[in-house]
Design an enzyme around this catalytic site. Structure first.
Site, mmCIF file in Angstrom:
data_model
loop_
_atom_site.group_PDB
_atom_site.id
_atom_site.type_symbol
_atom_site.label_atom_id
_atom_site.label_comp_id
_atom_site.label_asym_id
_atom_site.label_seq_id
_atom_site.Cartn_x
_atom_site.Cartn_y
_atom_site.Cartn_z
ATOM 1 N N GLY A 395 0.717 -1.159 -0.126
ATOM 2 C CA GLY A 395 0.096 -0.013 0.000
ATOM 3 C C GLY A 395 0.854 1.270 0.144
ATOM 4 N NE ARG A 397 5.229 2.586 7.807
ATOM 5 C CZ ARG A 397 6.209 1.901 7.947
ATOM 6 N NH1 ARG A 397 6.615 0.872 7.411
ATOM 7 N NH2 ARG A 397 7.253 2.435 8.732
ATOM 8 C CB CYS A 398 4.326 -0.894 0.748
ATOM 9 S SG CYS A 398 4.060 -2.307 2.015
ATOM 10 C CG MET A 399 3.575 1.755 -3.232
ATOM 11 S SD MET A 399 2.293 2.098 -4.548
ATOM 12 C CE MET A 399 1.409 3.284 -3.613
#
Length: 409
Positions: A395, A397-399
């Site tokens: 999502g 945060r991951c990106m």
């Protein structure tokens, strides 16, 4: 460039992204499991979604830097750095045949534009792009010109994982899967040679260490408290080594590391897929982890080579309130109390919120149950489309890899 990440919620001022490229179009069904995908995203739409993501950040006053640009700036400085980078990239790409290595090196060195070179390394190099005959006659007849000599790196748009900033330092991670380990080479060269860093940032973990650790498992809860997931992608051994290095740095204010043991499954691959902070006292959590969650407290030992570790026999809310020195902590359940909504929205990264500033979060629009709960609790919820980006199982945060957040009052 000053690095400052001492919370998950301080106003986000600077971040590193990677705009997905041709590497996504180089995914094929037979390689999906090996390359850590369940499906093949449609690149054109994925790029539109990612551009919207970047525009939302800019609209909120965040400076957006791109990994591909920073890596290209490193290679432009010196031909020898460029050659060293290419040699290492080929070696770690498991290209073992000497003629193939030489042909690959020559081909890549002849790409004059460093940004195009970086994008080529990210997207992969096929055999038919190398003009020299690198194989014997039987292998040549048996081979296929469409096979990759250097695999694509399709997970790279999840910039949170390869290297992550902790306070004023950095963890240059060893990725769990060999598929992703070349991702950290970009971070290695940026931290060592980019003019904005050039060795000025303390290194808390090195990619050559033998234990896996990834950035999605590392959360800066406050200047004094770090949370790290023991997960499918991060080992307890790595956490111990990282803790020793952080505690050995006299400039680091971190006093407590919470190691949260979550189920080692694909759906919960990182801590931030089930747990993120959205305000001083509020966290989004997937309820599926709460009954089995084990929490360990790590503090400095009597010497730099020792740690004091104990298991905390308290609920997550009480542990967080105590460590953050606040009266109470509130948990927003991903998907609410509906088990089906909870599991669906966790799979689609409903727990993977990116906090822009206290009370303001960037999320995928598809997780409408969780998003509505946040709104009802007074949060400003910024939504983005995710039909293609979410296929990579990550999502907002991951990106994103934050470089600088304002300090909290």
């Amino acid at each position: 460039m000053t690095v400052q990440i001492k919370s998950e919620i301080g106003k986000l001022k600077k971040v590193i992204l990677h705009r997905p490229g041709k590497e996504l179009e180089h995914l094929v069904p037979g390689d999906l499991e090996r390359l850590l995908f369940e499906d093949i995203p449609y690149l054109k739409t994925a790029q539109k979604e990612h551009d919207l993501f970047a525009d939302i950040l800019r609209d909120q006053g965040t400076e957006v830097l791109y990994l591909e640009d920073m890596a290209a700036e490193v290679l432009k400085q010196d031909t020898e750095i460029k050659r060293q980078f290419i040699t290492q990239f080929i070696a770690e790409g498991n290209v073992n045949e000497p003629r193939t290595r030489d042909s690959l090196s020559d081909y890549l060195m002849e790409i004059p534009d460093e940004r195009k070179l970086i994008l080529k390394l990210m997207s992969g190099v096929k055999e038919n792009e190398i003009t020299a005959n690198t194989r014997g006659p039987l292998v040549n007849l048996m081979g296929t010109q469409s096979r990759f000599l250097l695999d694509p790196i399709p997970n790279l748009y999840f910039t949170r994982d390869p290297f992550v900033f902790i306070g004023n330092g950095v963890s240059l991670n060893r990725m769990y899967s060999s598929t992703r380990r070349r991702e950290t080479i970009f971070g290695q060269y940026i931290m060592k040679f980019h003019p904005a860093f050039a060795g000025t940032t303390p290194l808390y973990y090195d990619r050559v260490n033998p234990y896996a650790i990834e950035g999605g498992d590392i959360l800066n809860l406050s200047p004094e408290v770090l949370a790290i997931g023991i997960s499918q992608r991060t080992t307890a051994e790595a956490i111990e080594l990282l803790a020793k290095n952080i505690f050995s740095d006299e400039t680091s204010p971190i006093e407590t590391i919470l190691a949260l043991d979550i189920p080692s499954v694909r759906a919960y691959m990182h801590l931030d897929t089930v747990f993120t902070q959205v305000d001083h006292d509020t966290f989004v959590v997937h309820p599926g982890i709460l009954r089995t969650l084990r929490i360990f407290e790590i503090k400095r030992g009597e010497t730099k080579d020792n740690l004091r570790v104990r298991e905390l026999d308290q609920p997550l809310k009480k542990v967080l309130a105590s460590c953050l020195k606040i009266d109470e902590v509130f948990l927003v359940l991903c998907g609410g109390k509906d088990r089906i909504a909870s599991e669906r929205e966790q799979w689609n990264d409903g727990s993977n919120t990116l906090c822009i500033e206290p009370g303001k979060v960037l999320v995928y629009d598809r997780n409408y149950v969780t998003n509505q709960i946040l709104r009802e609790k007074g949060f400003r919820v910024l939504e983005m489309a995710s039909s293609e980006l979410s296929r990579g199982r990550g999502g907002p945060r991951c990106m994103s890899m934050p470089l600088y957040r304002e300090l909290m009052d």
